[in-house]
Design a protein around this motif. Structure first.
Motif, short mmCIF file in Angstrom:
data_model
loop_
_atom_site.label_atom_id
_atom_site.label_comp_id
_atom_site.label_asym_id
_atom_site.label_seq_id
_atom_site.Cartn_x
_atom_site.Cartn_y
_atom_site.Cartn_z
N PHE A 62 0.85 -1.19 0.00
CA PHE A 62 0.00 0.00 0.00
C PHE A 62 0.88 1.24 0.00
O PHE A 62 2.04 1.21 0.44
CB PHE A 62 -0.96 0.01 1.20
N ILE A 63 0.33 2.33 -0.52
CA ILE A 63 1.10 3.56 -0.66
C ILE A 63 1.11 4.32 0.67
O ILE A 63 0.11 4.35 1.40
CB ILE A 63 0.53 4.43 -1.80
N LEU A 64 2.25 4.91 0.98
CA LEU A 64 2.40 5.62 2.24
C LEU A 64 2.06 7.11 2.13
O LEU A 64 1.90 7.78 3.15
CB LEU A 64 3.83 5.47 2.76
N GLY A 65 1.94 7.60 0.89
CA GLY A 65 1.59 9.01 0.70
C GLY A 65 0.21 9.33 1.23
O GLY A 65 -0.07 10.48 1.59
N LYS A 66 -0.66 8.33 1.26
CA LYS A 66 -1.96 8.44 1.93
C LYS A 66 -1.78 7.72 3.27
O LYS A 66 -1.60 6.50 3.30
CB LYS A 66 -3.06 7.79 1.09
N PRO A 67 -1.83 8.42 4.39
CA PRO A 67 -1.37 7.86 5.67
C PRO A 67 -2.32 6.92 6.39
O PRO A 67 -1.97 6.36 7.42
CB PRO A 67 -1.15 9.13 6.51
N TYR A 68 -3.51 6.71 5.85
CA TYR A 68 -4.58 6.07 6.61
C TYR A 68 -4.29 4.62 7.00
O TYR A 68 -4.57 4.20 8.12
CB TYR A 68 -5.90 6.16 5.84
N ALA A 69 -3.74 3.84 6.08
CA ALA A 69 -3.48 2.43 6.38
C ALA A 69 -2.34 2.29 7.39
O ALA A 69 -2.42 1.47 8.31
CB ALA A 69 -3.16 1.66 5.10
N ALA A 70 -1.30 3.07 7.21
CA ALA A 70 -0.17 3.01 8.15
C ALA A 70 -0.60 3.43 9.55
O ALA A 70 -0.17 2.84 10.55
CB ALA A 70 0.98 3.88 7.65
N GLN A 71 -1.45 4.45 9.62
CA GLN A 71 -1.94 4.92 10.91
C GLN A 71 -2.76 3.82 11.60
O GLN A 71 -2.59 3.55 12.79
CB GLN A 71 -2.79 6.18 10.73
N LEU A 72 -3.64 3.18 10.85
CA LEU A 72 -4.45 2.11 11.43
C LEU A 72 -3.56 0.95 11.87
O LEU A 72 -3.79 0.34 12.93
CB LEU A 72 -5.50 1.64 10.42
N ALA A 73 -2.54 0.64 11.08
CA ALA A 73 -1.61 -0.44 11.45
C ALA A 73 -0.95 -0.14 12.79
O ALA A 73 -0.79 -1.04 13.63
CB ALA A 73 -0.56 -0.62 10.36
N ARG A 74 -0.58 1.11 13.01
CA ARG A 74 0.02 1.49 14.30
C ARG A 74 -0.98 1.31 15.44
O ARG A 74 -0.64 0.82 16.51
CB ARG A 74 0.51 2.94 14.24
N GLU A 75 -2.23 1.69 15.19
CA GLU A 75 -3.25 1.61 16.23
C GLU A 75 -3.52 0.18 16.67
O GLU A 75 -3.82 -0.07 17.84
CB GLU A 75 -4.55 2.26 15.75
#
Length: 445
Positions: A62-75
């Motif tokens: 997944f692309i990191l330029g859109k932060p939503y997936a990475a943020q959810l992964a951290r949560e």
């Protein structure tokens, strides 16, 4: 939150539905998540084979330029498991005229950052490449609400020859017909660059990319995110539960049970969602049912490394749109990401558009032999059949989406890849956004 509040009913347990349920949980809102199949995750499917391969049936990153997936992964505690495509194997070919040529260096998606390197690359004829670079001198289109297709945009700004180079990189993400794919829905960032800088090339070069990797995945595969969310959900989750009707006060299940709710978020693909609305929201059903879908097939092939005469430490290849073959792209998954194949083995994903899986398998083996010199049969194969399951954002898609939303009451929403983006970050953002809106609609029993 009042203990007497009716739950929000989330229909569909893919990434959008899981993200919606997670957001509701974070807000202390009651919810019920309903999934028709016996598993969560939707199109995000990771398979671990007995012989040590990790197979992705759909997205592999997944692309990191859109932060939503990475943020959810951290949560959900997945940050330690985030990995990135390998830099030491970051080599890509472009298939043109039957020949594998090196993909141009210093590119930002399809935009060259080095004119001379692009001219030397051979991905376009000298005339086509010069016209491509002359995009910096093409006046910006006057601001208008009118949508246009990807093909119209490319031709207008980069020249007709550029279609064969850009389409595999851009439309390939959507498995789309470039003459139908909506720029406003699929690539609004390029329209914004044109308006702000007068040129996509100038705008791309002026926009500094954030340092670090562009893409990410997880050590255990993409399904790790779905599993991590599911493991942390404390609300009611029902598998093998099919919704027959969406109603103003909840849903009617296939077994005849009426489940009351403050709101309903339908996250299933448009094709399966439309019938749910027919009984009570006919206009919405018609509009949702009118959304079209494209098809694709991914053939996964496993080999021993010694079955190839050359070095297979590369990320893969893209195919010129004028090549006249069924093959669209190849990813060397074993070299792109760590942990996808045992040592001394090669794992390939070979992509086609709407092709019969049996024929696609034959074509995949034939092309891998022709292009990479593969010797002998693969150790095993499988086909990920996504025919009719890839959203087609046709010109006018955003206006169509506005009509869908206007045809539904505020407490009933549709969300997911059929509407606002096919990537993992877009689905996470859609689910959480729908949940935020639904949380404000809670009513008490």
């Amino acid at each position: 939150m009042s203990s007497g509040a009716l739950p929000v009913i989330v229909v569909g347990g893919g990434i959008t539905g899981l993200s919606a349920a997670w957001e509701l949980q974070q807000r202390g809102a009651p919810y019920v998540l309903l999934e028709a199949s016996d598993r969560l995750g939707g199109k995000v499917q990771t398979e671990h084979t007995d012989d040590g391969f990790l197979v992705e049936h759909a997205a592999d990153a997944f692309i990191l330029g859109k932060p939503y997936a990475a943020q959810l992964a951290r949560e959900v505690g997945l940050e330690p498991d985030i990995i990135h495509p390998r830099e030491d194997t970051k080599r890509l070919y472009f298939l043109k005229g039957g020949q594998l040529i090196d993909f141009p260096q210093n590119m930002k998606m399809f935009v060259p950052l080095d004119d001379e390197a692009f001219l030397r690359s051979g991905v376009l004829s000298p005339e086509g490449a010069r016209r491509f670079l002359d995009e910096v001198n093409v006046p910006a289109k006057p601001t208008t609400d009118e949508d246009e297709s990807l093909a119209a945009f490319i031709t207008r700004r980069f020249g007709e020859a550029a279609l064969n180079f850009i389409v595999p990189l851009a439309a390939g993400i959507y498995v789309a017909n470039p003459f139908e794919l909506s720029m406003k829905a699929a690539f609004p960032q390029f329209l914004a660059l044109e308006q702000k800088y007068g040129s996509v090339i100038l705008g791309s070069r002026a926009t500094v990319r954030a340092p670090g990797p562009v893409f990410a995945s997880f050590q255990g595969g993409m399904a790790a995110l779905a599993q991590a969310i599911a493991d942390r959900l404390t609300g009611e989750v029902r598998l093998n539960t099919r919704v027959q009707q969406v109603q103003s006060d909840g849903v009617l299940l296939e077994d005849g049970q009426h489940l009351r709710g403050s709101g309903v978020i339908v996250t299933t693909p448009a094709g399966s969602a439309a019938p749910m609305f027919e009984q009570h929201f006919g206009r919405a059903a018609g509009l949702i049912g009118a959304l079209k879908a494209n098809g694709s097939v991914a053939v996964v092939l496993a080999y021993r490394a010694d079955q190839f005469p050359g070095d297979m430490q590369l990320h893969g290849l893209q195919v010129d749109a004028s090549e006249g073959i069924h093959l669209k792209a190849v990813t060397v998954h074993s070299a792109k990401l760590h942990g996808r194949a045992p040592e001394g083995h090669v794992l390939l994903r070979v992509f086609f558009k709407d092709l019969d899986p049996g024929f696609a398998l034959e074509e995949a083996q034939r092309e891998v032999q022709r292009l990479f010199g593969a010797q002998g049969e693969p150790l095993w194969h499988l086909c990920a059949d996504w025919r009719g399951k890839n959203p087609a954002y046709q010109v006018g898609h955003l206006e169509h989406l506005q009509q869908i939303r206007a045809s539904l009451p505020a407490n009933i929403q549709v969300a997911g890849a059929s509407y606002t983006g096919v990537g993992l970050p877009d689905c996470v953002n859609a689910g959480r956004g729908a949940a935020q809106a639904a949380a404000g609609q809670l009513s008490v029993v």
